[in-house]
Write an enzyme that holds these catalytic residues in place. Structure first.
Site, mmCIF file in Angstrom:
data_model
loop_
_atom_site.group_PDB
_atom_site.id
_atom_site.type_symbol
_atom_site.label_atom_id
_atom_site.label_comp_id
_atom_site.label_asym_id
_atom_site.label_seq_id
_atom_site.Cartn_x
_atom_site.Cartn_y
_atom_site.Cartn_z
ATOM 1 N N GLU A 45 0.734 -1.215 0.010
ATOM 2 C CA GLU A 45 0.011 0.073 -0.049
ATOM 3 C C GLU A 45 0.731 1.310 0.284
ATOM 4 O OE1 GLU A 45 -3.271 0.610 -0.593
ATOM 5 O OE2 GLU A 45 -3.386 -1.519 -0.746
ATOM 6 N N CYS A 201 -12.909 2.494 -14.978
ATOM 7 C CA CYS A 201 -13.380 3.721 -14.953
ATOM 8 C C CYS A 201 -11.859 4.711 -14.723
ATOM 9 C CB CYS A 201 -13.857 3.873 -13.560
ATOM 10 S SG CYS A 201 -14.858 5.648 -13.602
ATOM 11 N N CYS A 208 -16.871 3.005 -20.624
ATOM 12 C CA CYS A 208 -18.401 2.823 -20.103
ATOM 13 C C CYS A 208 -19.320 1.810 -20.473
ATOM 14 C CB CYS A 208 -18.845 4.301 -20.447
ATOM 15 S SG CYS A 208 -17.939 5.571 -19.515
ATOM 16 N N CYS A 211 -19.363 -1.084 -18.468
ATOM 17 C CA CYS A 211 -19.469 -0.610 -16.881
ATOM 18 C C CYS A 211 -20.523 -1.348 -16.475
ATOM 19 C CB CYS A 211 -19.301 0.701 -16.757
ATOM 20 S SG CYS A 211 -19.336 1.015 -15.056
ATOM 21 N N CYS A 217 -25.067 5.704 -13.497
ATOM 22 C CA CYS A 217 -23.808 6.496 -13.489
ATOM 23 C C CYS A 217 -24.435 7.936 -13.963
ATOM 24 C CB CYS A 217 -22.606 6.151 -14.177
ATOM 25 S SG CYS A 217 -21.310 7.235 -14.144
#
Length: 364
Positions: A45, A201, A208, A211, A217
């Site tokens: 991370e 995204c 899209c 998606c 959205c």
DNA sequence: AAACCGGGGGG
DNA sequence: CCCCCAGGTTT
């Protein structure tokens, strides 16, 4: 939360769609996913904070080969940690990681406090999002993340105007992120949120048509998904100039000095720098025996987030050094020691040898 | 050339 | 709340 935007889906529906997408298209073979431990998730991370997955993987594996445990990291010399970070950038991350490992040894019995977001946030380099990612991925307890991928996805899904770095916007995004976070499959959900932003995204060319949220959205409905998130207000970068001394001894080694422990290139090794040629001349007069100046190499630019540095390398050979020289080394490019190098310095030194200066697996 | 990225620190 | 700091990659 009072100022949470209206969610576009019930949390359970959002989770169902996202996890179904993840099961088919997400990343399931990242090195920190197996074996999964708080330590490995933490290191990954921190590396991922400013860096993409494909770049991180190699660094992560070399890092784990050298520091397989928290204890080994805590006990390592800072130079070795920075060496393994060379090229990754944002070296404060490595210094903080090292410091946090030592704090965990001293204050948390040698383990990360991986089931507490608050306790994790008490360690340097771990903010709210990183703490959430560590808790969710290593313990499976409920915790939300809000990295750049999540910010982008959520601003689009809800058509949230404004730059997400603004506290008022960020607060709305945290509220949504918390709202959608499930109580089960936390590790998968967290990875799914990151993968969704990183691979579907995307900042430019969001996919899209594929998606799972395109029916709800708002940005897609408006026809301009790329309008979100709005970009950070930009500032013009000042330019600074510096001369970098490439001082060679008769064996062809290069003189490097260690930078102060914090600030620009903190703790890294770099070439001596000067604002003016006259200052470089003074330095040579005071420190170098029989210096011979070559012609200057071509200048080049190195860009930081807040200024642009024009670097003019000045090669000089000498017999030896005479003055007081603390925290300096003669760096042999053919047998490079394990030190962290500033990126332009690494580039300059690389020109002197056919061998790579990158840390290699099993060697560092 | 410009945009991007998570966190630390200070006013 | 605001601004500054930090570096390499992608577009």
């Amino acid at each position: 939360m009072a100022d949470m935007p209206t969610p576009r889906l019930a949390a359970s529906e959002f989770q169902l769609r996202l996890l179904s997408w993840f099961d088919r298209y997400g990343r399931h073979d990242l090195p920190w996913q197996s074996p999964r431990s708080a330590y490995r998730v933490w290191v990954s991370e921190i590396m991922l904070q400013q860096t993409q997955v494909t770049t991180v993987i190699g660094y992560f594996e070399r890092f784990m080969a050298s520091f397989p445990t928290l204890e080994r990291l805590a006990n390592a010399p800072q130079d070795e940690v920075l060496h393994l970070w060379t090229g990754l950038g944002y070296y404060a991350r490595a210094r903080n990681l090292h410091k946090a490992a030592q704090m965990a040894e001293a204050e948390h019995g040698g383990k990360l406090p991986s089931n507490s977001v608050e306790a994790l946030m008490g360690l340097p380099g771990i903010g709210r999002s990183t703490a959430g990612a560590i808790v969710a991925q290593s313990t499976g307890q409920r915790a939300a993340i809000l990295d750049g991928n999540v910010k982008r996805s959520l601003t689009r899904l809800h058509a949230i105007p404004g730059w997400p770095g603004k506290p008022a916007i960020e607060q709305q995004l945290w509220a949504l992120a918390e709202y959608y976070t499930p109580t089960e499959r936390l590790a998968d959900y967290t990875q799914a949120m990151m993968d969704f932003g990183a691979t579907l995204c995307k900042r430019s060319k969001p996919d899209c048509l594929s998606c799972p949220f395109n029916d709800v959205c708002l940005a897609y409905a408006q026809g301009e998904p790329k309008r979100y998130p709005e970009s950070k207000p930009k500032k013009t970068l000042p330019t600074r100039e510096t001369i970098m001394l490439m001082l060679r001894d008769p064996e062809g080694r290069i003189w490097l000095e260690k930078r102060p422990p914090s600030g620009l290139w903190g703790g890294l090794w770099s070439l001596p720098q000067f604002d003016k040629h006259s200052e470089l001349n003074d330095w040579l007069e005071a420190n170098a025996v029989n210096p011979k100046r070559d012609s200057t190499s071509p200048s080049f630019h190195h860009t930081f987030s807040h200024f642009r540095l024009e670097i003019t390398p000045q090669p000089v050979s000498c017999d030896r050094l005479g003055g007081v020289r603390e925290s300096g080394v003669w760096y042999d490019v053919n047998h490079p020691p394990a030190l962290g190098l500033a990126a332009p310095v690494k580039a300059l030194l690389s020109q002197l040898t056919p061998f790579s200066l990158n840390p290699t697996p099993g060697h560092a």
